[in-house]
Scaffold this active site. Sequence first.
Site, short mmCIF file in Angstrom:
data_model
loop_
_atom_site.label_atom_id
_atom_site.label_comp_id
_atom_site.label_asym_id
_atom_site.label_seq_id
_atom_site.Cartn_x
_atom_site.Cartn_y
_atom_site.Cartn_z
N TYR A 13 -14.47 -5.04 -10.09
CA TYR A 13 -13.19 -5.64 -9.69
C TYR A 13 -12.44 -6.18 -10.91
O TYR A 13 -12.42 -7.38 -11.18
CB TYR A 13 -13.46 -6.77 -8.69
CG TYR A 13 -12.22 -7.40 -8.06
CD1 TYR A 13 -11.99 -8.78 -8.16
CD2 TYR A 13 -11.29 -6.64 -7.35
CE1 TYR A 13 -10.86 -9.37 -7.57
CE2 TYR A 13 -10.17 -7.23 -6.76
CZ TYR A 13 -9.97 -8.59 -6.87
OH TYR A 13 -8.86 -9.18 -6.29
N ARG A 52 -4.31 -5.86 -11.37
CA ARG A 52 -5.13 -5.98 -10.16
C ARG A 52 -4.38 -6.67 -9.01
O ARG A 52 -3.51 -7.50 -9.24
CB ARG A 52 -6.38 -6.78 -10.50
CG ARG A 52 -7.46 -6.83 -9.44
CD ARG A 52 -8.69 -7.53 -9.96
NE ARG A 52 -8.48 -8.98 -10.00
CZ ARG A 52 -9.34 -9.82 -10.59
NH1 ARG A 52 -10.41 -9.36 -11.23
NH2 ARG A 52 -9.11 -11.12 -10.57
N ASP A 53 -4.77 -6.29 -7.78
CA ASP A 53 -4.27 -6.99 -6.58
C ASP A 53 -2.73 -6.96 -6.59
O ASP A 53 -2.07 -7.99 -6.41
CB ASP A 53 -4.79 -8.43 -6.59
CG ASP A 53 -4.82 -9.02 -5.18
OD1 ASP A 53 -4.79 -10.27 -5.06
OD2 ASP A 53 -4.86 -8.25 -4.22
N SER A 98 -4.99 -13.20 -6.76
CA SER A 98 -6.19 -12.73 -7.48
C SER A 98 -5.82 -11.94 -8.72
O SER A 98 -6.56 -11.05 -9.13
CB SER A 98 -7.04 -11.86 -6.54
OG SER A 98 -7.39 -12.59 -5.40
N ASP A 120 -8.96 -3.84 -2.64
CA ASP A 120 -7.50 -4.00 -2.60
C ASP A 120 -6.74 -3.10 -3.54
O ASP A 120 -5.58 -3.37 -3.86
CB ASP A 120 -7.10 -5.45 -2.91
CG ASP A 120 -7.74 -6.44 -1.98
OD1 ASP A 120 -7.91 -7.59 -2.39
OD2 ASP A 120 -8.09 -6.04 -0.86
N ASP A 170 -9.71 -17.80 -1.55
CA ASP A 170 -8.95 -16.54 -1.66
C ASP A 170 -7.69 -16.72 -2.51
O ASP A 170 -7.06 -15.73 -2.91
CB ASP A 170 -8.50 -16.06 -0.27
CG ASP A 170 -9.66 -15.71 0.62
OD1 ASP A 170 -10.59 -15.03 0.15
OD2 ASP A 170 -9.65 -16.12 1.79
O1 LIG Z 1 2.89 -1.76 15.01
N1 LIG Z 1 2.73 -0.87 14.11
O2 LIG Z 1 2.69 0.37 14.37
C1 LIG Z 1 2.55 -1.31 12.79
C2 LIG Z 1 2.45 -0.35 11.78
C3 LIG Z 1 2.29 -0.77 10.48
C4 LIG Z 1 2.27 -2.13 10.21
O3 LIG Z 1 2.22 -2.51 8.91
C5 LIG Z 1 0.97 -2.90 8.43
O4 LIG Z 1 0.76 -4.27 8.79
C6 LIG Z 1 -0.50 -4.76 8.32
C7 LIG Z 1 -0.71 -6.17 8.83
O5 LIG Z 1 -0.86 -6.09 10.24
C8 LIG Z 1 -0.54 -4.72 6.79
O6 LIG Z 1 -1.89 -5.05 6.40
C9 LIG Z 1 -2.02 -6.11 5.48
O7 LIG Z 1 -1.66 -5.63 4.18
C10 LIG Z 1 -1.86 -6.64 3.17
C11 LIG Z 1 -1.41 -6.04 1.85
O8 LIG Z 1 -0.02 -5.76 1.96
C12 LIG Z 1 -3.33 -7.05 3.09
O9 LIG Z 1 -3.38 -8.11 2.12
C13 LIG Z 1 -4.47 -8.06 1.22
O10 LIG Z 1 -5.60 -8.59 1.94
C14 LIG Z 1 -6.79 -8.62 1.13
C15 LIG Z 1 -7.92 -9.09 2.01
O11 LIG Z 1 -7.96 -8.24 3.17
C16 LIG Z 1 -6.57 -9.56 -0.06
O12 LIG Z 1 -7.74 -9.60 -0.85
C17 LIG Z 1 -5.39 -9.07 -0.87
O13 LIG Z 1 -5.13 -9.97 -1.92
C18 LIG Z 1 -4.15 -8.95 0.02
O14 LIG Z 1 -3.07 -8.39 -0.68
C19 LIG Z 1 -3.80 -7.55 4.44
O15 LIG Z 1 -5.21 -7.77 4.41
C20 LIG Z 1 -3.52 -6.50 5.49
O16 LIG Z 1 -3.82 -7.01 6.79
C21 LIG Z 1 -0.26 -3.33 6.29
O17 LIG Z 1 -0.12 -3.39 4.89
C22 LIG Z 1 1.02 -2.79 6.91
O18 LIG Z 1 1.18 -1.43 6.58
C23 LIG Z 1 2.30 -3.07 11.21
C24 LIG Z 1 2.47 -2.66 12.52
MG LIG Z 2 -8.13 -11.36 -2.93
#
Ligand SMILES: O=[N+]([O-])c1ccc(O[C@@H]2O[C@H](CO)[C@@H](O[C@@H]3O[C@H](CO)[C@@H](O[C@@H]4O[C@H](CO)[C@@H](O)[C@H](O)[C@H]4O)[C@H](O)[C@H]3O)[C@H](O)[C@H]2O)cc1
Ligand SMILES: [Mg+2]
Length: 364
Positions: free
Chosen positions: A86, A91-92, A98, A139, A318
Amino acid sequence: VAPRAASNPFAGRDFYANPYYSSEVYTLAMPSLAASLKPAASAVAKVGSFVWMDTMAKVPTMDTYLADIKRKNAAGAKLMGTFVVYDLPDRDCAALASNGELKIADGGVNKYKTQYIDKIAAIIKKYPDVKINLVIEPDSLANMITNMGVPKCANAAATYKALTVYALQKLDFANVDMYLDGGHAGWLGWEANIGPSAKLFAEIYKSAGSPRSVRGIVTNVSNYNAFRAASCPAITQGSRNCDEERYINAFAPLLRAEGFPAHFIVDTGRSGKQPTGQQAWGDWCNVSGAGFGPRPTTKTGNELVDAFVWVKPGGESDGTSDQSAARYDGFCGKASAFKPAPEAGTWFQAYFEMLLKNANPALA
Ligand SMILES: O=[N+]([O-])c1ccc(O[C@@H]2O[C@H](CO)[C@@H](O[C@@H]3O[C@H](CO)[C@@H](O[C@@H]4O[C@H](CO)[C@@H](O)[C@H](O)[C@H]4O)[C@H](O)[C@H]3O)[C@H](O)[C@H]2O)cc1
Ligand SMILES: [Mg+2]
């Protein structure tokens, strides 16, 4: 080329309760813990979790732990090493919390290769008789699917892909199995994302030459989803894949069809209590109401899933909730985020106590 691993990379081996995490529990958590929580805390310190190599400076500790494991195995133990790679430059890319030490703009690509991956490979070569299982770059590829609209992610895309291929090739040893990070059900499990994800992961796998040691994909790293939800939480409304098992069962055939016969591991370190305090499924930072989840095991009930594992060490933050901090990310200021929170990766005592209280199965 070593014969293709037909067996489960975790079978017949025990998880290593790494000294880094147990020292956090004993030196940082225990002294101020209520007596009633001490038994649970000492139980957690014995649970094997993955060691995060989140800086170049941490790489030598891999040598220390592998030497310790080798010694213990010589005395009859059956331990394996479990580590997280990682440290990608930039990153991230979609979050601020992070942010890592390497920057593409500051020679990060060359440093990642020569001072990080090559150093890890050199250490692994010293321990051909120790089983080593690796999580590769949480990520990173997931952000390539959903966040190409974020400039930092768009600019990093070619680098993330090239360096992931580099890592898969350089870390391809007979005693190693690797799992690429596949986000989680609430990220890539959406209808709109799962197809493109299968194509991207298979493209990376094949670009690296389909290395024997690339066993598959890890899901739910640093997230909170149930492996098998009794009922779909409200926040998952609209998605067919409301838990990690549904996501994996949907994802695996798509990957296989693209030439990547992936198996899976799932991070259950913080999935014990459902539903959590998430107000939206995208809430990822220090989510209130979470609890330590199912203990690491190969008894997953699903032949696609090699193991439940603890990748994110419960109790490490986090991300900071300090709005004036350089790495402040708004997600760590949301209503669902436990505050006040320290910098990502540092000890978060109040959150650790919450995880202990909410643990399911109970810890002690
Ligand atoms: O109704 N529908 O049809 C529909 C379709 C598409 C939809 O859009 C989706 O919605 C999702 C959320 O529901 C989004 O998911 C979130 O994306 C973030 C990054 O952008 C993630 O963040 C990371 O998390 C890591 C730890 O897991 C961290 O370590 C890290 O630092 C951190 O950056 C979240 O977990 C993750 O839950 C999707 O992008 C998005 O495409 C929504 C609805
Ligand atoms: Mg993180």
